[in-house]
Design an enzyme around this catalytic site. Structure first.
Site, PDB file in Angstrom:
ATOM      1  N   ASN A  44      -4.329   1.548  -0.406  1.00 22.33           N
ATOM      2  CA  ASN A  44      -4.372   2.586  -1.439  1.00 22.33           C
ATOM      3  C   ASN A  44      -4.086   3.943  -0.812  1.00 22.33           C
ATOM      4  O   ASN A  44      -4.505   4.227   0.315  1.00 22.33           O
ATOM      5  CB  ASN A  44      -5.690   2.572  -2.216  1.00 22.33           C
ATOM      6  CG  ASN A  44      -6.933   2.656  -1.365  1.00 22.33           C
ATOM      7  OD1 ASN A  44      -6.952   2.194  -0.226  1.00 22.33           O
ATOM      8  ND2 ASN A  44      -7.988   3.226  -1.911  1.00 22.33           N
ATOM      9  N   GLU A  46      -4.419   7.811  -1.958  1.00 22.37           N
ATOM     10  CA  GLU A  46      -4.918   8.741  -2.976  1.00 22.37           C
ATOM     11  C   GLU A  46      -4.202  10.087  -2.861  1.00 22.37           C
ATOM     12  O   GLU A  46      -3.428  10.324  -1.932  1.00 22.37           O
ATOM     13  CB  GLU A  46      -6.440   8.891  -2.817  1.00 22.37           C
ATOM     14  CG  GLU A  46      -7.138   7.558  -3.038  1.00 22.37           C
ATOM     15  CD  GLU A  46      -8.659   7.643  -3.030  1.00 22.37           C
ATOM     16  OE1 GLU A  46      -9.221   8.676  -2.599  1.00 22.37           O
ATOM     17  OE2 GLU A  46      -9.285   6.648  -3.457  1.00 22.37           O
ATOM     18  N   CYS A  55      -2.542   2.104  -5.956  1.00 20.99           N
ATOM     19  CA  CYS A  55      -3.408   1.039  -5.452  1.00 20.99           C
ATOM     20  C   CYS A  55      -2.690   0.239  -4.359  1.00 20.99           C
ATOM     21  O   CYS A  55      -1.457   0.165  -4.325  1.00 20.99           O
ATOM     22  CB  CYS A  55      -3.774   0.071  -6.574  1.00 20.99           C
ATOM     23  SG  CYS A  55      -4.830   0.762  -7.847  1.00 20.99           S
ATOM     24  N   GLU A  57      -2.455  -2.974  -4.044  1.00 19.51           N
ATOM     25  CA  GLU A  57      -1.689  -4.117  -4.564  1.00 19.51           C
ATOM     26  C   GLU A  57      -0.271  -3.700  -4.932  1.00 19.51           C
ATOM     27  O   GLU A  57       0.703  -4.364  -4.594  1.00 19.51           O
ATOM     28  CB  GLU A  57      -2.350  -4.697  -5.822  1.00 19.51           C
ATOM     29  CG  GLU A  57      -3.730  -5.264  -5.608  1.00 19.51           C
ATOM     30  CD  GLU A  57      -4.829  -4.253  -5.875  1.00 19.51           C
ATOM     31  OE1 GLU A  57      -4.706  -3.096  -5.425  1.00 19.51           O
ATOM     32  OE2 GLU A  57      -5.822  -4.628  -6.520  1.00 19.51           O
ATOM     33  N   CYS A  88      -7.371  -4.194 -10.131  1.00 13.97           N
ATOM     34  CA  CYS A  88      -7.543  -3.445 -11.384  1.00 13.97           C
ATOM     35  C   CYS A  88      -6.555  -3.974 -12.423  1.00 13.97           C
ATOM     36  O   CYS A  88      -5.628  -4.724 -12.111  1.00 13.97           O
ATOM     37  CB  CYS A  88      -7.355  -1.946 -11.148  1.00 13.97           C
ATOM     38  SG  CYS A  88      -5.634  -1.429 -11.007  1.00 13.97           S
ATOM     39  N   CYS A  91      -2.799  -3.284 -11.822  1.00 10.75           N
ATOM     40  CA  CYS A  91      -2.227  -4.116 -10.752  1.00 10.75           C
ATOM     41  C   CYS A  91      -2.078  -5.569 -11.200  1.00 10.75           C
ATOM     42  O   CYS A  91      -1.128  -6.243 -10.803  1.00 10.75           O
ATOM     43  CB  CYS A  91      -3.079  -4.006  -9.494  1.00 10.75           C
ATOM     44  SG  CYS A  91      -2.894  -2.392  -8.702  1.00 10.75           S
TER      45      CYS A  91
HETATM   46  N1  THU Z   1      -7.907   0.667  -5.888  1.00 13.18           N
HETATM   47  C1  THU Z   1      -6.981  -0.191  -5.380  1.00 13.18           C
HETATM   48  O1  THU Z   1      -6.285   0.126  -4.406  1.00 13.18           O
HETATM   49  N2  THU Z   1      -6.835  -1.401  -5.981  1.00 13.18           N
HETATM   50  C2  THU Z   1      -7.581  -1.827  -7.032  1.00 13.18           C
HETATM   51  O2  THU Z   1      -7.314  -2.881  -7.579  1.00 13.18           O
HETATM   52  C3  THU Z   1      -8.733  -1.043  -7.466  1.00 13.18           C
HETATM   53  C4  THU Z   1      -8.722   0.378  -7.047  1.00 13.18           C
HETATM   54  C5  THU Z   1      -8.077   1.973  -5.244  1.00 13.18           C
HETATM   55  C6  THU Z   1      -7.617   3.150  -6.068  1.00 13.18           C
HETATM   56  C7  THU Z   1      -8.474   4.247  -5.516  1.00 13.18           C
HETATM   57  O3  THU Z   1      -7.842   4.777  -4.366  1.00 13.18           O
HETATM   58  C8  THU Z   1      -9.755   3.560  -5.085  1.00 13.18           C
HETATM   59  O4  THU Z   1      -9.446   2.187  -4.976  1.00 13.18           O
HETATM   60  C9  THU Z   1     -10.912   3.748  -6.054  1.00 13.18           C
HETATM   61  O5  THU Z   1     -10.560   3.427  -7.349  1.00 13.18           O
END
Ligand code: THU
Length: 135
Positions: A44, A46, A55, A57, A88, A91
């Site tokens: 991920n 940000e 994300c 994925e 999520c 994804c």
């Molecule tokens: N996140 C992912 O990378 N994948 C997911 O399926 C759930 C959320 C990340 C996004 C963000 O950087 C952090 O997790 C918190 O939501």
């Protein structure tokens, strides 16, 4: 667990170390296998403008597609929280685009770095919308 699943779990954990998550502090790593066996990883990433976050994925799948591959034949995911990571909704829909309903999705335990559960997109996203609806 198969050697390949173990390798994918390890690569997802390595990718998790590269996560840029200064805001949530939740680190995620992913490993996507292409049809020829090549593995692509993602983490991920940000942003201070929160909505621009990607994300792990989708980072992994977009890397695979950008390299010219067409299908995701297996997937491994790890998150840094105490509970087992799970993709999520956004994804799941992207995974649905490139994965067969029963292709393995490995949920990896961040402590042991081993596969804790195997699922698939049929289970994670039942009765989903996909490319065939547009034909
Ligand atoms: N996140 C992912 O990378 N994948 C997911 O399926 C759930 C959320 C990340 C996004 C963000 O950087 C952090 O997790 C918190 O939501």
């Amino acid at each position: 667990m198969s050697d390949n699943a173990d390798l994918m779990a390890k690569k997802a954990c390595e990718a998790m170390n590269n996560a840029y998550a200064p805001y949530s502090k939740y680190h995620v790593g992913a490993c996507a296998q292409a049809e020829d066996g090549t593995l692509f990883t993602g983490c991920n990433v940000e942003n201070s403008s929160y909505g621009l976050t990607i994300c792990a994925e989708r980072a992994a799948i977009f890397a695979l597609i950008s390299a010219g591959k067409k299908k995701v034949t297996a997937f491994a995911l790890v998150g840094s929280g105490k509970d087992l990571g799970s993709p999520c909704g956004a994804c799941r829909q992207v995974m649905r685009e490139f994965m067969s309903p029963d292709a393995p999705i490995y949920l990896v335990d961040s402590t042991t770095q081993k596969v804790a559960e195997t699922t698939n997109i049929e289970t994670l996203l039942p009765r989903s919308f996909g490319p065939e609806f547009l034909k």
